[in-house]
Design a protein around this motif. Structure first.
Motif, PDB file in Angstrom:
ATOM      1  N   ASN B   7       0.822  -1.172   0.053  1.00  0.00           N
ATOM      2  CA  ASN B   7      -0.107  -0.064   0.083  1.00  0.00           C
ATOM      3  C   ASN B   7       0.928   1.202   0.103  1.00  0.00           C
ATOM      4  N   LEU B   8       1.845   1.354   0.665  1.00  0.00           N
ATOM      5  CA  LEU B   8       2.819   2.287   0.593  1.00  0.00           C
ATOM      6  C   LEU B   8       3.421   2.708  -0.590  1.00  0.00           C
ATOM      7  N   GLN B   9       3.700   1.455  -1.420  1.00  0.00           N
ATOM      8  CA  GLN B   9       4.257   1.657  -2.570  1.00  0.00           C
ATOM      9  C   GLN B   9       3.165   2.289  -3.410  1.00  0.00           C
ATOM     10  N   LYS B  10       2.107   1.881  -3.257  1.00  0.00           N
ATOM     11  CA  LYS B  10       0.889   2.482  -4.173  1.00  0.00           C
ATOM     12  C   LYS B  10       0.761   3.966  -3.935  1.00  0.00           C
ATOM     13  N   LEU B  11       1.180   4.298  -2.811  1.00  0.00           N
ATOM     14  CA  LEU B  11       0.910   5.772  -2.327  1.00  0.00           C
ATOM     15  C   LEU B  11       1.902   6.667  -2.956  1.00  0.00           C
ATOM     16  N   LEU B  12       2.914   6.123  -3.568  1.00  0.00           N
ATOM     17  CA  LEU B  12       4.253   6.639  -3.849  1.00  0.00           C
ATOM     18  C   LEU B  12       3.930   7.836  -4.933  1.00  0.00           C
ATOM     19  N   ALA B  13       3.401   7.422  -5.840  1.00  0.00           N
ATOM     20  CA  ALA B  13       3.059   8.609  -7.185  1.00  0.00           C
ATOM     21  C   ALA B  13       2.099   9.599  -6.279  1.00  0.00           C
ATOM     22  N   PRO B  14       1.212   9.466  -5.755  1.00  0.00           N
ATOM     23  CA  PRO B  14       0.200  10.574  -5.313  1.00  0.00           C
ATOM     24  C   PRO B  14       1.190  11.513  -4.479  1.00  0.00           C
ATOM     25  N   VAL B  15       2.001  10.714  -3.546  1.00  0.00           N
ATOM     26  CA  VAL B  15       2.860  11.631  -2.584  1.00  0.00           C
ATOM     27  C   VAL B  15       3.712  12.344  -3.640  1.00  0.00           C
ATOM     28  N   VAL B  16       4.338  12.030  -4.654  1.00  0.00           N
ATOM     29  CA  VAL B  16       5.277  12.534  -5.410  1.00  0.00           C
ATOM     30  C   VAL B  16       4.509  13.729  -5.975  1.00  0.00           C
ATOM     31  N   LEU B  17       3.319  13.532  -6.320  1.00  0.00           N
ATOM     32  CA  LEU B  17       2.609  14.795  -6.951  1.00  0.00           C
ATOM     33  C   LEU B  17       2.217  15.700  -5.945  1.00  0.00           C
ATOM     34  N   VAL B  18       1.963  15.480  -4.830  1.00  0.00           N
ATOM     35  CA  VAL B  18       1.631  16.441  -3.813  1.00  0.00           C
ATOM     36  C   VAL B  18       3.096  17.210  -3.344  1.00  0.00           C
ATOM     37  N   ILE B  19       4.006  16.564  -3.300  1.00  0.00           N
ATOM     38  CA  ILE B  19       5.218  16.915  -2.901  1.00  0.00           C
ATOM     39  C   ILE B  19       5.603  18.209  -3.985  1.00  0.00           C
ATOM     40  N   THR B 271      -2.348   6.407 -14.100  1.00  0.00           N
ATOM     41  CA  THR B 271      -2.023   7.157 -15.384  1.00  0.00           C
ATOM     42  C   THR B 271      -2.763   8.487 -14.996  1.00  0.00           C
ATOM     43  N   LEU B 272      -3.696   8.623 -14.235  1.00  0.00           N
ATOM     44  CA  LEU B 272      -4.266  10.130 -13.980  1.00  0.00           C
ATOM     45  C   LEU B 272      -3.085  10.916 -13.199  1.00  0.00           C
ATOM     46  N   ILE B 273      -2.680  10.364 -12.017  1.00  0.00           N
ATOM     47  CA  ILE B 273      -1.649  11.071 -11.522  1.00  0.00           C
ATOM     48  C   ILE B 273      -0.522  11.387 -12.339  1.00  0.00           C
ATOM     49  N   GLY B 274      -0.065  10.285 -12.994  1.00  0.00           N
ATOM     50  CA  GLY B 274       1.213  10.745 -14.103  1.00  0.00           C
ATOM     51  C   GLY B 274       0.805  11.902 -14.893  1.00  0.00           C
ATOM     52  N   VAL B 275      -0.442  11.975 -15.576  1.00  0.00           N
ATOM     53  CA  VAL B 275      -0.788  13.087 -16.246  1.00  0.00           C
ATOM     54  C   VAL B 275      -0.530  14.455 -15.496  1.00  0.00           C
ATOM     55  N   PHE B 276      -1.085  14.252 -14.253  1.00  0.00           N
ATOM     56  CA  PHE B 276      -1.029  15.652 -13.362  1.00  0.00           C
ATOM     57  C   PHE B 276       0.243  15.991 -13.086  1.00  0.00           C
ATOM     58  N   ILE B 277       1.044  14.823 -12.705  1.00  0.00           N
ATOM     59  CA  ILE B 277       2.410  15.272 -12.377  1.00  0.00           C
ATOM     60  C   ILE B 277       3.199  15.983 -13.675  1.00  0.00           C
ATOM     61  N   MET B 278       2.978  15.438 -14.863  1.00  0.00           N
ATOM     62  CA  MET B 278       3.383  16.143 -15.880  1.00  0.00           C
ATOM     63  C   MET B 278       3.236  17.500 -16.097  1.00  0.00           C
TER      64      MET B 278
END
Lengths: 505, 323
Positions: B7-19, B271-278
């Motif tokens: 679960n922590l690993q799954k949270l990684l992408a959203p966390v990167v986005l927030v950071i 994918t959605l988070i990936g798009v927002f990160i970009m």
């Protein structure tokens, strides 16, 4: 027997959630073949990975020629002279024999590879090992046995090899190829190499090994001198329980059982005029040497490959089978010998694999009811006693026997009445084997009809009600279990001249 | 213990986005405003739709290089039918999506029936789509109605912004939910994962792999057609001969979001988070005074890091299984 060259003691290795090795030990002398046996998951491979530097050990001691060694990488092990021939061959299929053997160490002239010198070195190496092979042959054109010889030659081309590990070398070989391999191993033995030989085939141990080390559940059980041991003892130590061994003496099929599958004059490139029938509740064995066309025949019946001609009747009605979808619709399920390649999506969960054959049954409209799917997959886990932490476990993390059970669950879920097992126990350890046998017998009793391809004659004789024998794409014999014997089967299996088509009995 | 870790690993992408968002809010010039947030959202719409579509394809183990030019082609033909041929705007919108679906079907037939490698067949359709758009419009730029146009003035209001409200976000959210349901809850989605994980095993299980693969490409085509509408709503003028390179935005979004190029794994949320990160990266760097070349550079860096991280994650997960 020579001096002790390898001594592993008190080896510990844990992975998150799994204590893979606990106080494991192993000793190998120069000039001996030490067989390493144990069920899948007993820790044999993990121990070998520790020995070849793939995994670091958590604790314990490895002594090699009396000196304690630390292995940090596979290169360390190789430098010390510890080499492994993997079960799955690691050759580059498009390169030649010579290129494969000397990859990364090619003789060069300036920036260019000296092809001629490389081929000469290879010829020399192969000759010294009595292997008859052209160094310029492209590896993918060689038989599996020859490819394995290339692997061995490669392992030995590191001049200093002192300890050679074979990980289930015979799993992919035919009997004559195994003879060659054994002759070869004996030669290496005579040269004073220490050899570790991992195998699931009990009959081989007597022939090839000097001593046998048994492991169970990651622990060392015992080391036995082969000459003073009988195989039943080894098996008992391996599983710690009695094996289901009930040779079949007569057919269990009711004489008036209806015929569920009739195949007539089936033809393709590798299949020549094959006809047979299958009765309800019957286990029909298919015997033959590797390449006899048994798998090819079954692939035609289950729609995996297109047939040139022939008719297939299910329950008396002719059916058109062009794709696996057609076969499944007619209740024919195929369980491949290569489960990982043809049977399972190993990166997905048990539940996903189980219900894949008939998602409609666990769906409402377009959507999958996950809870229902989990419940059903749990039912099958309970019913056929699959060992797994949960239904969401990835199939990849299960042992061979349990993976086979997932494949069986798939077809039971689809409610297929005709199950085609292709080498159902290949790569499965003894304990799990007997469970699979038991399960197949139960299925037949419940009225499923089973076709079983097997290269293990004892397995055929133990399970089948009737045995078809094939050779070079043709059916060469049909034996009722009451009259079948290993010798009888082998006679038909090597009967290259006869094109007898069987008469329905 | 294991479950928690995953679960922590799954949270990684959203966390990167927030950071990233917080980071740029601190160091960026005027980044932390509702306007910037709207810009971030609005530059995500068409990329988001492309990324949703291509996610399905990548999970089956395929790839679609034609995303960008097909999107342009559909926007181009939609505008042409409206302005030059005089179709009603609603019908032109239907055409826009239909063009996407059509190219998707063509890709699907190439890949599933004719057994062409996805890379090759979509490389081919990538060029064909660009050609088709130019041929039909006779290489004339086409324009969609602006919000002040008497005819079709509702176009931008419905798809981009209405009274300052970023309505496009609702569209994106709605289709995101649809994509999630299809990928993670439907039979179709299961087949997508099964085919990507082991196509031959799926086929031998009695699944009509050809049919489902064609449907995957058609579905992706639908999303690309939708992307065409949102591209049109954002940029109004569509130039023939463009679109090359846009496919990479879609693919990059999916890859940053953890969709494996080997097939068999990935998620729509990723994918959605990936798009927002970009998108955050692009706008954030701009707010720091770094222009397009830097944005491209950093996006590239993020792709590599994301895949590195993913490899590391998979390896960690594999190490768990006993050997």
């Amino acid at each position: 027997m020579g001096d002790v060259i390898l001594k592993m003691t008190g080896i510990e290795k844990s992975f998150p959630g799994v204590h893979a090795l606990s106080q494991a030990q192993l000793e190998v002398r120069a000039g001996e073949v030490m067989a390493l046996v144990g069920e899948n998951g007993a820790g044999k491979s993990t121990l070998m990975k520790v020995l070849t530097g793939i995994y670091p050990k958590d604790d314990g001691k490895i002594e090699f020629f009396g000196k304690e060694i630390e292995l940090r990488s596979p290169k360390d092990a190789q430098d010390l002279g510890i080499c492994i021939v993997h079960q799955e061959l690691n050759l580059m299929q498009h390169l030649t024999v010579a290129e494969n053997i000397f990859i990364g160490r090619e003789p060069v002239i300036g920036p260019f590879v000296n092809q001629r010198e490389q081929n000469r070195m290879t010829t020399e190496l192969l000759e010294s090992l009595n292997i008859d092979l052209n160094p310029k042959r492209v590896v993918k054109t060689l038989s599996v046995a020859k490819q394995q010889m290339v692997e061995i030659a490669k392992a030995l081309s590191f001049n200093n090899t002192k300890l050679l590990i074979f990980d289930e070398p015979s799993a992919v070989l035919t009997d004559t190829e195994i003879d060659d391999l054994f002759r070869f191993i004996n030669q290496l033995k005579a040269d004073g190499l220490g050899i570790i030989y991992i195998s699931h085939r009990m009959d081989e141990l007597k022939r090839i090994s000097d001593r046998i080390t048994v492991m169970r559940d990651g622990q060392y059980v015992d080391t036995l001198v082969t000459a003073n041991t009988d195989i039943d003892e080894v098996v008992r130590l391996m599983v710690g329980r009695v094996i289901y061994e009930e040779p079949r003496t007569h057919s269990m099929v009711a004489p008036d059982a209806p015929t569920v599958l009739e195949v007539e004059h089936l033809n393709s490139l590798d299949v020549k005029d094959v006809s047979f029938h299958l009765k309800k509740g019957e286990i029909l064995g298919f015997a033959g040497l590797v390449g006899a066309g048994r798998t090819e025949t079954m692939r035609l019946i289950c729609g995996a490959d297109p047939k040139d001609s022939g008719t297939i009747r299910v329950n008396g009605k002719e059916v058109r089978i062009k794709t696996p979808e057609d076969a499944v619709r007619n209740g024919i399920g195929y369980l491949s010998e290569d489960r990982k390649r043809y049977g399972l999506c190993i990166g997905r969960s048990i539940t996903e694999n189980t219900v894949l054959t008939d998602l409609g049954k666990v769906s409402k409209g377009l959507f999958v009811n996950d809870r229902k799917a989990d419940r059903i997959s749990q039912d099958y886990i309970d019913k056929i006693k699959t060992k797994t932490p949960s239904t969401r476990t990835l199939v990849r993390s299960l042992s061979g026997g349990n993976q086979q059970k997932i494949v069986i669950s798939k077809w039971l879920f689809k409610n297929c009445d005709i199950l085609i097992f292709d080498e159902p126990t290949r790569g499965i350890d003894v304990g799990a084997k007997s469970e699979i046998y038991h399960l197949m017998t139960e299925l037949a009793k419940e009225g499923k009809s089973i076709i079983m391809i097997s290269s293990e004659l004892p397995e055929l004789l133990r399970l089948s009600d009737r045995i078809m024998v094939m050779c070079e794409g043709k059916v060469t014999g049909e034996l009722d279990i009451a009259e079948a014997s290993q010798e009888g089967i082998m006679r038909f299996a090597t009967d290259r001249n006869v094109g007898v088509s069987k008469n329905a009995g | 213990m294991l479950g928690k870790k995953i679960n922590l690993q799954k949270l990684l992408a959203p966390v990167v986005l927030v950071i990233l968002y917080v980071l740029f809010s601190i160091i960026g010039n005027g980044f932390f405003t509702t306007d910037t947030l709207k810009t971030i959202l609005e530059s995500s719409y068409y990329i988001g739709f492309m990324a949703f579509g291509v996610t399905f394809i990548i999970i089956t183990g395929g790839i679609d290089l034609s995303l960008g030019t097909v999107m342009m082609c559909s926007a181009l033909l939609g505008a042409y039918s409206f302005k030059v041929a005089g179709w009603p705007l609603a019908l032109s919108l239907v055409l826009t999506v239909a063009v996407g679906v059509m190219f998707g079907l063509v890709n699907g037939v190439f890949v599933a029936k004719l057994k062409l490698p996805p890379f090759i067949s979509t490389l081919g359709t990538m060029m064909m789509a660009q050609g088709v758009g130019s041929i039909i419009t006779k290489v004339q730029s086409q324009t969609w109605p602006t919000s002040t146009d008497p005819l079709g003035g509702w176009f931008k209001k419905v798809f981009i912004r209405y009274n300052g409200m970023p309505v496009g976000a609702f569209w994106l959210a709605a289709f995101f939910i649809i994509a999630v349901l299809i990928l993670h809850k439907s039979k179709f989605g299961r087949y997508v994962f099964a085919i990507g994980s082991n196509e031959e095993a799926a086929r031998l299980s009695g699944i009509n792999v050809e049919k489902w693969k064609i449907m995957v490409y058609a579905l992706s085509g639908f999303f690309v057609g939708m992307a065409g509408i949102f591209y049109a709503a954002a940029y109004t003028t569509i130039t023939p001969g463009t679109g090359n390179g846009q496919e990479m935005n879609g693919i990059t979004g999916a890859v940053i979001g953890g969709v494996s190029m080997a097939g068999g794994s990935g998620s729509m949320v990723g994918t959605l988070i990936g798009v927002f990160i970009m998108s955050v990266l692009k706008n954030g760097l701009a707010s720091c005074g770094l222009q397009a070349p830097w944005q491209t550079f950093f996006t590239g860096l993020v792709v590599v890091l994301a895949v590195l991280l993913d490899n590391y994650r998979t390896r960690a997960a594999n190490r768990v299984r006993k050997s």
